[in-house]
Design a protein around this motif. Structure first.
Motif, PDB file in Angstrom:
ATOM      1  N   ARG A 236       0.848  -1.355   0.015  1.00  0.00           N
ATOM      2  CA  ARG A 236      -0.128   0.132  -0.093  1.00  0.00           C
ATOM      3  C   ARG A 236       0.899   0.899   0.203  1.00  0.00           C
ATOM      4  NH1 ARG A 236      -5.387  -1.706   1.047  1.00  0.00           N
ATOM      5  NH2 ARG A 236      -5.495  -3.659   1.870  1.00  0.00           N
ATOM      6  N   MET A 237       0.180   2.514  -0.529  1.00  0.00           N
ATOM      7  CA  MET A 237       1.047   3.710  -0.410  1.00  0.00           C
ATOM      8  C   MET A 237       0.606   4.375   0.897  1.00  0.00           C
ATOM      9  SD  MET A 237       1.206   4.669  -4.478  1.00  0.00           S
ATOM     10  CE  MET A 237      -0.936   5.185  -4.343  1.00  0.00           C
ATOM     11  N   ASN A 238       1.500   5.478   1.152  1.00  0.00           N
ATOM     12  CA  ASN A 238       1.395   6.343   1.966  1.00  0.00           C
ATOM     13  C   ASN A 238       0.554   7.711   1.337  1.00  0.00           C
ATOM     14  OD1 ASN A 238       2.585   5.272   4.538  1.00  0.00           O
ATOM     15  ND2 ASN A 238       4.688   5.688   3.585  1.00  0.00           N
ATOM     16  N   LYS A 239       0.119   8.618   2.160  1.00  0.00           N
ATOM     17  CA  LYS A 239      -0.416   9.768   1.654  1.00  0.00           C
ATOM     18  C   LYS A 239       0.486  10.629   0.514  1.00  0.00           C
ATOM     19  CE  LYS A 239      -3.698  10.715   5.295  1.00  0.00           C
ATOM     20  NZ  LYS A 239      -3.971  11.708   6.487  1.00  0.00           N
ATOM     21  N   ASP A 240       1.864  10.566   0.976  1.00  0.00           N
ATOM     22  CA  ASP A 240       2.698  11.191  -0.152  1.00  0.00           C
ATOM     23  C   ASP A 240       3.250  10.179  -1.295  1.00  0.00           C
ATOM     24  OD1 ASP A 240       4.338   9.466   1.384  1.00  0.00           O
ATOM     25  OD2 ASP A 240       5.639  10.772   2.010  1.00  0.00           O
ATOM     26  N   THR A 241       2.301   9.216  -1.458  1.00  0.00           N
ATOM     27  CA  THR A 241       2.583   8.207  -2.660  1.00  0.00           C
ATOM     28  C   THR A 241       3.742   7.374  -2.497  1.00  0.00           C
ATOM     29  OG1 THR A 241       3.858   9.672  -4.071  1.00  0.00           O
ATOM     30  CG2 THR A 241       1.269   9.733  -4.221  1.00  0.00           C
ATOM     31  N   SER A 242       4.531   7.438  -1.254  1.00  0.00           N
ATOM     32  CA  SER A 242       5.719   6.540  -0.959  1.00  0.00           C
ATOM     33  C   SER A 242       5.181   5.121  -0.675  1.00  0.00           C
ATOM     34  CB  SER A 242       6.588   7.289  -0.117  1.00  0.00           C
ATOM     35  OG  SER A 242       5.818   7.418   1.367  1.00  0.00           O
TER      36      SER A 242
END
Length: 231
Positions: free
Chosen positions: A10-16
């Protein structure tokens, strides 16, 4: 997902990329409906690898008390089950904590002996020279459970005689091996069962005699083969 030991990426809010959660666990119960039946209910066939992850053990021990092998002085299975439930409510968690403490204290010793210990336990299962690939994998899982039981016995946690855990694991493995085609393989067994079911269902209508006349053959709308009767 539990069997794979890894969560989805899955991704974090900053797309990392978020750190993937991982774990190592074993499933010892599939409930009253095994994995193969769950998959078949969706119109699909279970694969050998799936069966190896969650092998189904026949619950009937042949003792006359279904899943219970020994009543330990109780009059029937109902009384024995009630006694187990009552004791589990009173003493739950005690053996688990003691086991973890024992493993932590002997970690170096366990790390050095576990491979040899598992090999010796698997040898007691007496797998035939020719067996299904998943049978070897399942034997390793049963051996690991047996090793854990023997380790707990060594540290005075179970109160069992030495070898009891190995004997119990072998009994369960043998029951699985005999009922689920461990010598042939799950996929091969499923194939043979499918062919057998087809012949039983359509043997009279789709398999004319090998010497049938053209007139008789014309009556067979879907011909799957021929049959030849004899001794």
């Amino acid at each position: 997902m539990i069997a794979n030991g890894q969560a989805r990426l899955r991704m974090n809010k900053d797309t990392s990329a978020r750190r993937v959660a991982t774990w190592a666990t074993m499933l010892l119960s599939s409930g009253e409906v095994d994995l193969s039946r769950h998959i078949e209910s969706a119109g699909k066939q279970a694969k050998g690898g799936q069966v190896a992850r969650l092998p189904s053990i026949p619950a009937d021990t042949g003792s006359g008390h279904y899943a219970i092998e020994d009543l330990h002085g109780c009059t029937d299975g109902r009384e024995f089950s009630g006694k187990i439930k009552g004791l589990a409510r009173q003493y739950y968690g005690a053996a688990g904590i003691a086991f973890l403490e024992a493993v932590a204290g002997d970690y170096e010793i366990i790390s050095s002996e576990i491979k040899g210990g598992l090999k010796k336990i698997i040898e007691t299962f007496k797998l035939p020279a020719k067996h299904a690939p998943e049978a070897g994998r399942i034997a390793e899982r049963f051996a690991l459970v047996a090793y854990g039981g023997e380790l707990a016995t060594r540290h005075g946690i179970t109160g069992w005689a030495v070898g009891s855990a190995t004997k119990a694991a072998k009994t369960c493995f043998d029951a699985w091996f005999d009922q689920y085609g461990g010598a042939v393989g799950h996929e091969e067994t499923a194939l043979l069962n499918q062919v057998s079911s087809y012949i039983q269902a359509y043997g009279g209508s789709r398999f004319p005699s090998h010497d049938a006349t053209n007139e008789d053959l014309a009556k067979v709308h879907i011909r799957s083969g021929f049959r030849k009767e004899g001794k």
